[in-house]
Enzyme design. Structure first.
Site, PDB file in Angstrom:
ATOM      1  N   GLU A 168      24.147  69.802  14.834  1.00 25.90           N
ATOM      2  CA  GLU A 168      24.225  68.233  14.945  1.00 25.90           C
ATOM      3  C   GLU A 168      23.713  67.895  16.368  1.00 25.90           C
ATOM      4  O   GLU A 168      22.579  67.307  16.482  1.00 25.90           O
ATOM      5  CB  GLU A 168      25.288  67.447  15.348  1.00 25.90           C
ATOM      6  CG  GLU A 168      26.271  67.581  13.876  1.00 25.90           C
ATOM      7  CD  GLU A 168      27.869  66.943  13.510  1.00 25.90           C
ATOM      8  OE1 GLU A 168      28.254  66.071  13.058  1.00 25.90           O
ATOM      9  OE2 GLU A 168      28.415  67.185  14.314  1.00 25.90           O
TER      10      GLU A 168
ATOM     11  N   GLN B  91      40.465  66.053  10.866  1.00 25.90           N
ATOM     12  CA  GLN B  91      41.549  65.727   9.817  1.00 25.90           C
ATOM     13  C   GLN B  91      43.097  66.789   9.641  1.00 25.90           C
ATOM     14  O   GLN B  91      43.793  65.880   9.487  1.00 25.90           O
ATOM     15  CB  GLN B  91      40.952  65.257   9.210  1.00 25.90           C
ATOM     16  CG  GLN B  91      40.576  64.111   8.678  1.00 25.90           C
ATOM     17  CD  GLN B  91      41.624  62.527   8.804  1.00 25.90           C
ATOM     18  OE1 GLN B  91      42.464  63.130   8.041  1.00 25.90           O
ATOM     19  NE2 GLN B  91      41.077  62.013   9.740  1.00 25.90           N
TER      20      GLN B  91
ATOM     21  N   GLY C 114      49.430  69.352  25.183  1.00 24.24           N
ATOM     22  CA  GLY C 114      47.985  69.339  24.647  1.00 24.24           C
ATOM     23  C   GLY C 114      48.232  67.774  24.079  1.00 24.24           C
ATOM     24  O   GLY C 114      48.999  67.785  23.420  1.00 24.24           O
TER      25      GLY C 114
END
Length: 434
Positions: free
Chosen positions: A172, A317, A8
């Site tokens: 969003e 994060q 990944g």
């Protein structure tokens, strides 16, 4: 020389690879896509604000200066942790056995329809670039079909957009779609009244953006409603088909339904046959390794780790910080140095944008909504794009869109398989050209 395999190349995997750039090791990065994707801005591709190339970079380009790193384009299908092999496939290799000494797994998540996989045919989700382009096509085609439709009822069906899931992606996407309708497309259609467009955001939860403080969640809901979005909470979706959705027993006719509700981790727990949480994420220790397997690290959305009694959130994060920690820990172990302190996530806050010029931000006791939060959101998102060229490109596009009302790419791109293309090729007859 030790071989480190990283599965990944998202936020966590790329951060781990970069932290190993000076390590005396053979680093192999495996990913089924050839690019690193900045997922937080996918919704802007789906709503024509940005182009796909503005939020993604080729993995090989990002790692070209790391002489100890090789990239393998392929999809992992299994892991043999006893023999220390990863099995990966691509067009030229089937279940190629790739050995490792240390394994880093950062495979992220896929969309989940909560047991209703039949919804996928009618309600695409938003997880990758192909999804974003598919949704962009679907949205733009709906306006084109409405423009050409004479029947008022069917025209309204094309102008009704239903989004299932009021988390960050749904909020969003709904707000960006509302801005697209209210400003960007206003002067481009002649036969339809864009004011009749309905954008319906549905969730069975009692409020939007449930991970935020209640006052921020309420501010987001008010902002959505001011943009013209219908927010329907406390109702589950019972059915999705080609003609719309059934919400709380009521049918909402729509030709565009988008799934923004849930995700599920990749099957790493099954591959490794180790303990997972209820969602299927691998339970890891505070050094990010799998219990009993110090040579296997699991990071990001694939992993389950608690800090101060609470599970770490599935945000970028967390993945970035875990990737850096794992890479540095591995590099120190290769040098025979003592291991660093246990991993601890430093929370820089949580944020979501609701249309141009408005966002909500929560960082500890700091809670903001409005233009200041939006500026912070814009600065942070620009900072975490993978290259300087992307940061500049996105910044200029945002400024241009703000000043002119024009978006980035409003193209309907129909990808036709080569076999279908061949059907339209006229071959010359034996007599040649006439």
């Amino acid at each position: 020389m030790k071989r480190i395999v990283i599965i990944g190349a998202g936020f966590a995997g790329l951060a781990a690879a970069k932290a190993l750039r000076h390590a005396n090791a053979d680093v192999l990065v495996i990913d089924r896509a050839n690019h690193n994707l900045f997922q937080p801005l996918l919704y802007q591709v789906a709503t024509t604000v940005l182009s796909p190339a503005q939020i993604a970079s080729p993995i090989r380009g990002l790692l070209k200066n790391q002489r100890n790193t090789t990239v393998f384009l392929g999809e992992v299908s299994g892991i043999n942790k006893d023999a220390k092999f990863v099995y990966a496939s691509n067009e030229d290799h089937k279940d190629a056995a790739l050995g490792y000494d240390i394994l880093v797994i950062a495979t992220g998540v896929a969309h989940s329809y909560f047991g209703h996989d039949e919804f996928a045919e009618f309600a695409p989700s938003l997880k990758g670039l192909a999804d974003a382009v598919r949704i962009r096509n679907k949205v733009l085609k709906a306006f084109e079909q409405a423009e050409a439709e004479d029947d008022r009822s069917r025209r309204q069906d094309f102008l009704t957009f239903v989004l299932v899931g009021a988390g960050p992606t749904g909020v969003e996407l709904a707000s960006s779609l509302a801005v697209l309708v209210r400003t960007k497309l206003k002067a481009e259609f002649r036969r339809i009244d864009l004011a009749a467009t309905r954008i319906v955001l549905v969730d069975m939860a009692p409020r939007v953006l449930g991970t935020f403080a209640s006052e921020l969640s309420e501010a987001a809901k008010r902002r959505l409603e001011n943009l013209g979005v219908e927010v329907r909470l406390g109702h589950s979706v019972d059915q999705i088909d080609a003609d719309g959705v059934v919400v709380g027993g009521e049918r909402v006719a729509s030709k565009v339904v988008i799934w923004t509700a849930g995700v599920a981790p990749s099957p790493v727990g099954i591959w490794l046959n180790v303990e997972t949480d209820r969602a299927g994420r691998v339970c890891i220790q505070n050094d990010l390794t799998v219990p009993g397997h110090p040579d296997i690290y699991v990071l990001g959305d694939t992993a389950s780790l608690e800090q101060d009694g609470k599970p770490l959130p599935g945000v970028a994060q967390v993945a970035i910080q875990q990737g850096r920690y794992a890479g540095r820990r591995i590099a120190q172990s290769l040098l025979g140095k003592p291991s660093p302190k246990p991993f601890r996530y430093f929370d820089k806050g949580n944020m979501a944008v609701i249309g141009a010029g408005f966002a909500i931000l929560q960082a500890g006791r700091v809670r903001l909504s409005g233009i200041v939060a939006w500026l912070a959101w814009a600065g942070i998102h620009l900072q975490f794009l993978s290259t300087t060229s992307l940061r500049l490109s996105v910044l200029l596009q945002w400024i241009w869109s703000f000043l002119t009302g024009q978006t980035g790419v409003r193209l309907i791109v129909n990808h036709i398989p080569l076999s279908k293309q061949d059907e339209h090729i006229e071959l010359p007859t034996s007599g040649g050209r006439k």
